[in-house]
Design a protein around this motif. Structure first.
Motif, PDB file in Angstrom:
ATOM      1  N   LYS A 124      -1.758   6.516   0.006  1.00 24.50           N
ATOM      2  CA  LYS A 124      -1.689   5.084   0.333  1.00 24.50           C
ATOM      3  C   LYS A 124      -2.570   4.754   1.542  1.00 24.50           C
ATOM      4  N   LEU A 125      -2.619   5.679   2.502  1.00 27.09           N
ATOM      5  CA  LEU A 125      -3.472   5.454   3.672  1.00 27.09           C
ATOM      6  C   LEU A 125      -4.943   5.402   3.259  1.00 27.09           C
ATOM      7  N   THR A 126      -5.325   6.257   2.330  1.00 25.36           N
ATOM      8  CA  THR A 126      -6.693   6.240   1.816  1.00 25.36           C
ATOM      9  C   THR A 126      -6.974   4.915   1.120  1.00 25.36           C
ATOM     10  N   GLN A 127      -6.026   4.432   0.347  1.00 28.03           N
ATOM     11  CA  GLN A 127      -6.189   3.148  -0.332  1.00 28.03           C
ATOM     12  C   GLN A 127      -6.297   2.007   0.681  1.00 28.03           C
ATOM     13  N   PHE A 128      -5.523   2.107   1.759  1.00 31.26           N
ATOM     14  CA  PHE A 128      -5.555   1.047   2.767  1.00 31.26           C
ATOM     15  C   PHE A 128      -6.896   1.040   3.506  1.00 31.26           C
ATOM     16  N   GLU A 129      -7.544   2.200   3.605  1.00 32.13           N
ATOM     17  CA  GLU A 129      -8.877   2.237   4.212  1.00 32.13           C
ATOM     18  C   GLU A 129      -9.838   1.330   3.435  1.00 32.13           C
ATOM     19  N   GLY A 130      -9.702   1.316   2.109  1.00 28.42           N
ATOM     20  CA  GLY A 130     -10.516   0.415   1.290  1.00 28.42           C
ATOM     21  C   GLY A 130     -10.216  -1.046   1.593  1.00 28.42           C
ATOM     22  N   VAL A 131      -8.948  -1.343   1.822  1.00 32.80           N
ATOM     23  CA  VAL A 131      -8.551  -2.709   2.178  1.00 32.80           C
ATOM     24  C   VAL A 131      -9.169  -3.086   3.532  1.00 32.80           C
ATOM     25  N   LYS A 132      -9.126  -2.155   4.477  1.00 36.63           N
ATOM     26  CA  LYS A 132      -9.705  -2.425   5.797  1.00 36.63           C
ATOM     27  C   LYS A 132     -11.213  -2.648   5.695  1.00 36.63           C
ATOM     28  N   ASP A 133     -11.877  -1.897   4.830  1.00 33.70           N
ATOM     29  CA  ASP A 133     -13.317  -2.088   4.635  1.00 33.70           C
ATOM     30  C   ASP A 133     -13.617  -3.489   4.105  1.00 33.70           C
ATOM     31  N   LYS A 134     -12.796  -3.953   3.173  1.00 31.71           N
ATOM     32  CA  LYS A 134     -12.978  -5.315   2.639  1.00 31.71           C
ATOM     33  C   LYS A 134     -12.752  -6.351   3.738  1.00 31.71           C
ATOM     34  N   GLU A 177      -4.412  -8.533  -3.454  1.00 29.88           N
ATOM     35  CA  GLU A 177      -3.670  -7.834  -4.509  1.00 29.88           C
ATOM     36  C   GLU A 177      -3.354  -6.393  -4.115  1.00 29.88           C
ATOM     37  N   LYS A 178      -4.306  -5.712  -3.487  1.00 32.39           N
ATOM     38  CA  LYS A 178      -4.076  -4.328  -3.061  1.00 32.39           C
ATOM     39  C   LYS A 178      -3.049  -4.291  -1.935  1.00 32.39           C
ATOM     40  N   ASN A 179      -3.121  -5.258  -1.025  1.00 35.43           N
ATOM     41  CA  ASN A 179      -2.124  -5.347   0.050  1.00 35.43           C
ATOM     42  C   ASN A 179      -0.726  -5.549  -0.518  1.00 35.43           C
ATOM     43  N   GLU A 180      -0.604  -6.428  -1.507  1.00 35.74           N
ATOM     44  CA  GLU A 180       0.701  -6.673  -2.124  1.00 35.74           C
ATOM     45  C   GLU A 180       1.244  -5.395  -2.755  1.00 35.74           C
ATOM     46  N   SER A 181       0.382  -4.690  -3.465  1.00 37.96           N
ATOM     47  CA  SER A 181       0.789  -3.453  -4.123  1.00 37.96           C
ATOM     48  C   SER A 181       1.207  -2.395  -3.103  1.00 37.96           C
ATOM     49  N   LEU A 182       0.390  -2.215  -2.080  1.00 36.87           N
ATOM     50  CA  LEU A 182       0.718  -1.216  -1.053  1.00 36.87           C
ATOM     51  C   LEU A 182       2.003  -1.575  -0.320  1.00 36.87           C
ATOM     52  N   SER A 183       2.162  -2.840   0.007  1.00 39.60           N
ATOM     53  CA  SER A 183       3.364  -3.272   0.720  1.00 39.60           C
ATOM     54  C   SER A 183       4.616  -3.039  -0.124  1.00 39.60           C
ATOM     55  N   ARG A 184       4.527  -3.340  -1.431  1.00 36.87           N
ATOM     56  CA  ARG A 184       5.666  -3.078  -2.325  1.00 36.87           C
ATOM     57  C   ARG A 184       5.989  -1.583  -2.370  1.00 36.87           C
ATOM     58  N   ASN A 185       4.942  -0.763  -2.460  1.00 36.36           N
ATOM     59  CA  ASN A 185       5.146   0.685  -2.507  1.00 36.36           C
ATOM     60  C   ASN A 185       5.786   1.206  -1.222  1.00 36.36           C
ATOM     61  N   LEU A 200       9.712  14.933   1.036  1.00 39.65           N
ATOM     62  CA  LEU A 200       8.548  15.817   0.955  1.00 39.65           C
ATOM     63  C   LEU A 200       7.469  15.223   0.038  1.00 39.65           C
ATOM     64  N   GLU A 201       7.889  14.630  -1.081  1.00 43.69           N
ATOM     65  CA  GLU A 201       6.943  13.986  -1.992  1.00 43.69           C
ATOM     66  C   GLU A 201       6.275  12.781  -1.339  1.00 43.69           C
ATOM     67  N   VAL A 202       7.040  12.046  -0.559  1.00 46.09           N
ATOM     68  CA  VAL A 202       6.540  10.824   0.076  1.00 46.09           C
ATOM     69  C   VAL A 202       5.406  11.147   1.050  1.00 46.09           C
ATOM     70  N   LYS A 203       5.465  12.305   1.684  1.00 44.70           N
ATOM     71  CA  LYS A 203       4.411  12.652   2.637  1.00 44.70           C
ATOM     72  C   LYS A 203       3.040  12.662   1.962  1.00 44.70           C
ATOM     73  N   SER A 204       2.940  13.243   0.781  1.00 41.12           N
ATOM     74  CA  SER A 204       1.647  13.242   0.088  1.00 41.12           C
ATOM     75  C   SER A 204       1.317  11.851  -0.448  1.00 41.12           C
ATOM     76  N   THR A 205       2.331  11.112  -0.865  1.00 38.73           N
ATOM     77  CA  THR A 205       2.115   9.743  -1.355  1.00 38.73           C
ATOM     78  C   THR A 205       1.572   8.864  -0.240  1.00 38.73           C
ATOM     79  N   ILE A 206       2.103   9.035   0.949  1.00 36.76           N
ATOM     80  CA  ILE A 206       1.659   8.221   2.086  1.00 36.76           C
ATOM     81  C   ILE A 206       0.187   8.487   2.383  1.00 36.76           C
ATOM     82  N   ASN A 207      -0.225   9.747   2.311  1.00 36.19           N
ATOM     83  CA  ASN A 207      -1.642  10.053   2.540  1.00 36.19           C
ATOM     84  C   ASN A 207      -2.527   9.331   1.534  1.00 36.19           C
TER      85      ASN A 207
END
Length: 112
Positions: A77-87, A34-42, A68-75
């Motif tokens: 999302k990368l943090t969120q993806f770290e949680g996915v990698k941990d799982k 579910e998190k992968n789907e959400s991140l991929s859509r984003n 410029l806004e996307v740069k902070s959003t990407i950071n």
């Protein structure tokens, strides 16, 4: 001296433990998907927005601001993806077989 054979009880408890572990790992796999789907859509949404060609100076300015806004959003999302990698690491440690579609989604999200 009294001897008690507990092999049957051990077997029952082992089966219940295995069932609980399998259910927990299945739940983690579902969360990861579910998190992968959400991140991929984003990521796709951000990519699509950046690919739009501005037609005038106002649209160009809006696009620059968005980038410029996307740069902070990407950071974030990368943090969120770290949680996915941990799982994913945890699922791998327990040799839990995730569905091939879920793994493909993980690789796709990793590629963003």
């Amino acid at each position: 001296m009294v001897s008690v054979d507990c092999s049957h009880i051990k077997g029952v408890l082992r089966g219940k433990t295995f069932g609980a572990a399998k259910a927990l790992l299945g739940y983690l796999s579902k969360q990861m998907k579910e998190k992968n789907e959400s991140l991929s859509r984003n990521y796709k949404s951000m990519f699509d927005r950046i690919q739009m060609r501005p037609k005038n100076a106002e649209e160009l300015d809006a696009l620059k601001k968005y980038i410029l806004e996307v740069k902070s959003t990407i950071n974030s999302k990368l943090t969120q993806f770290e949680g996915v990698k941990d799982k994913m690491k945890l699922l791998n440690e327990f040799d839990f077989n995730i569905r091939s579609q879920d793994f493909a989604l993980y690789v796709d999200t990793f590629g963003w």
